[in-house]
Design a protein around this motif. Structure first.
Motif, short mmCIF file in Angstrom:
data_model
loop_
_atom_site.label_atom_id
_atom_site.label_comp_id
_atom_site.label_asym_id
_atom_site.label_seq_id
_atom_site.Cartn_x
_atom_site.Cartn_y
_atom_site.Cartn_z
N ASP A 55 3.79 4.14 52.27
CA ASP A 55 4.71 3.17 52.90
C ASP A 55 4.00 1.89 53.29
O ASP A 55 4.59 0.81 53.25
CB ASP A 55 5.37 3.79 54.13
N ASN A 56 2.73 2.00 53.68
CA ASN A 56 2.02 0.81 54.15
C ASN A 56 1.21 0.11 53.05
O ASN A 56 0.37 -0.73 53.34
CB ASN A 56 1.11 1.17 55.32
N GLU A 59 1.46 -3.84 52.97
CA GLU A 59 0.74 -4.43 54.10
C GLU A 59 -0.78 -4.43 53.85
O GLU A 59 -1.46 -5.44 54.05
CB GLU A 59 1.07 -3.65 55.37
N VAL A 60 -1.29 -3.29 53.40
CA VAL A 60 -2.73 -3.16 53.15
C VAL A 60 -3.13 -4.05 51.98
O VAL A 60 -4.19 -4.71 52.01
CB VAL A 60 -3.11 -1.69 52.88
N ILE A 78 -5.15 3.84 53.09
CA ILE A 78 -3.96 4.50 52.54
C ILE A 78 -4.27 5.87 51.93
O ILE A 78 -3.37 6.54 51.44
CB ILE A 78 -3.24 3.60 51.51
#
Length: 92
Positions: A55-56, A59-60, A78
């Motif tokens: 999900d992130n 962003e990463v 992640i």
């Protein structure tokens, strides 16, 4: 003279045996190909299932793209290998 004739007979037998082995290999490969094509027509997928993106990831990736973190740190954040992280960044 008999020894030469006997030897020629053995050589012929070996050649015939090798030809039979090659024919069997060719037949097996054709059958395997037919099975693969039939499975693909039915929608069967081969190989290891793809890992879903975390999900992130976006962003990463943005942090990595703007050089706020290294690719190694991004991969660690992640939970994937650095190679996987970089591959995902290239393709998305």
């Amino acid at each position: 003279m008999e020894a030469i004739t006997a030897l020629q007979g053995r050589v012929t037998e070996l050649e015939e045996a090798l030809a039979a082995v090659e024919d069997r290999k060719k037949w097996r490969k054709e059958r395997q190909h037919e099975g693969i094509v039939a499975a693909q027509e039915k929608g069967v997928t081969f190989g290891r299932p793809r890992m879903p993106l975390p999900d992130n990831f976006e962003e990463v990736r943005d942090l990595w793209y703007h050089r706020e973190i290294s690719s190694r740190k991004g991969a660690e954040m992640i939970g994937v290998s650095q190679d996987t992280f970089l591959r995902w960044c290239r393709t998305r």
